[in-house]
Motif scaffolding. Sequence first.
Motif, short mmCIF file in Angstrom:
data_model
loop_
_atom_site.label_atom_id
_atom_site.label_comp_id
_atom_site.label_asym_id
_atom_site.label_seq_id
_atom_site.Cartn_x
_atom_site.Cartn_y
_atom_site.Cartn_z
N PHE A 240 -18.72 -59.19 -31.92
CA PHE A 240 -17.76 -58.85 -30.87
C PHE A 240 -18.44 -58.91 -29.50
O PHE A 240 -19.65 -58.70 -29.38
N LYS A 241 -17.66 -59.18 -28.49
CA LYS A 241 -18.13 -59.12 -27.11
C LYS A 241 -17.63 -57.80 -26.51
O LYS A 241 -16.48 -57.69 -26.12
N GLY A 242 -18.49 -56.83 -26.47
CA GLY A 242 -18.09 -55.53 -25.96
C GLY A 242 -17.61 -54.61 -27.06
O GLY A 242 -18.03 -54.70 -28.21
N ARG A 243 -16.66 -53.73 -26.73
CA ARG A 243 -16.20 -52.70 -27.65
C ARG A 243 -15.35 -53.29 -28.77
O ARG A 243 -14.72 -54.34 -28.61
N PHE A 244 -15.34 -52.61 -29.91
CA PHE A 244 -14.53 -53.04 -31.06
C PHE A 244 -14.07 -51.82 -31.84
O PHE A 244 -14.69 -50.75 -31.77
N SER A 245 -12.96 -51.99 -32.54
CA SER A 245 -12.37 -50.89 -33.31
C SER A 245 -12.86 -50.91 -34.75
O SER A 245 -12.99 -51.98 -35.36
N VAL A 246 -13.11 -49.73 -35.28
CA VAL A 246 -13.50 -49.56 -36.67
C VAL A 246 -12.56 -48.54 -37.31
O VAL A 246 -12.54 -47.37 -36.90
#
Length: 322
Positions: A240-246
């Motif tokens: 991912f580029k930057g933040r991502f959801s988990v």
Amino acid sequence: MKYCIAVDGGGTKTESVLFDETGHILLRHLGNAGIATDLGAEEARRRMLVCLDQVIAHAPGRLAALYGGVAGVLPNGDIYSQAVQARYAVDSVRFDDDGSNLISGTLGHSDGCGMVCGTGSSLFVRVEGQPLRHIGGKGYLIDTGGSGFELGREALCMALRSVDGRCGDTVLLALLEKRLGQPVSDRIIPLVHRGGRAYIASFAPAVFEGRRLGDRICCEIVERQSALLADLTFAAERFFKGRFSVVLGGGIVAHFPEYVEAIKEKSSPQADMILQKAPPVFGAAAEAMWDADIAVTEAVKNRFLADYKRWEQGQAEGCVSV
């Protein structure tokens, strides 16, 4: 009216739901777990068909779609679709690993990750236009850190070490005695080995009970296992580029919020950790509806979840089979 079937298969059970295009659930069925990694392709496929036989027999009409998110598909391949298509009249059949259920049930079609923490554990990474990726979850004999199995195994291990005098006293001796129906001693070893993975995972709650009582060994187990799960999020950063959801899902994180917090504290600073907002089988239902060209509207989702709650509470007509 279009009818679909959604399947969520994990290490403890296989859940199948028959529903229509409005989200109304006609039947929910609970069957035995059938992971090919544990059982082999032939037995896993046989168990899946046994479950589906019980559900498809109740379909009022031809099925528009059947989607299954089943643990073990990535390492073993899709061992189900061909047999299902040959056996039943279904317009669309598709099987993926169970991480897709978790992601789709909360994030819809958006990119993100699904952290599975039930009997087993792993992290799935979904990015549009790329294959589903799998981090961790190499099977309980190799790597399933942070899972219910690992928590239960550590509980049993440390209790037996305490009996041997190889570590300090622990409240696990009393807590496990209640669950085993007998004192912790070498006599439980055959029982545990015969019980297998799901049985060992059933002892995981004792760890959290002991932690709440301030037991040092239980606190150390939770710290150790939560760190193993959190480590998966750092491995996902490169996709991912930057933040991502988990999205976190599975029986352990659903029942023990303190474990969720421990995982969050240790996870990647780029990861937005979200507890699942719907049961994984709804994610499978969403996938089936997309395959059947059914719009997954809020009204459809709410109807499905309301019906699902009634089925869980035993208030719906029909039967829940095991």
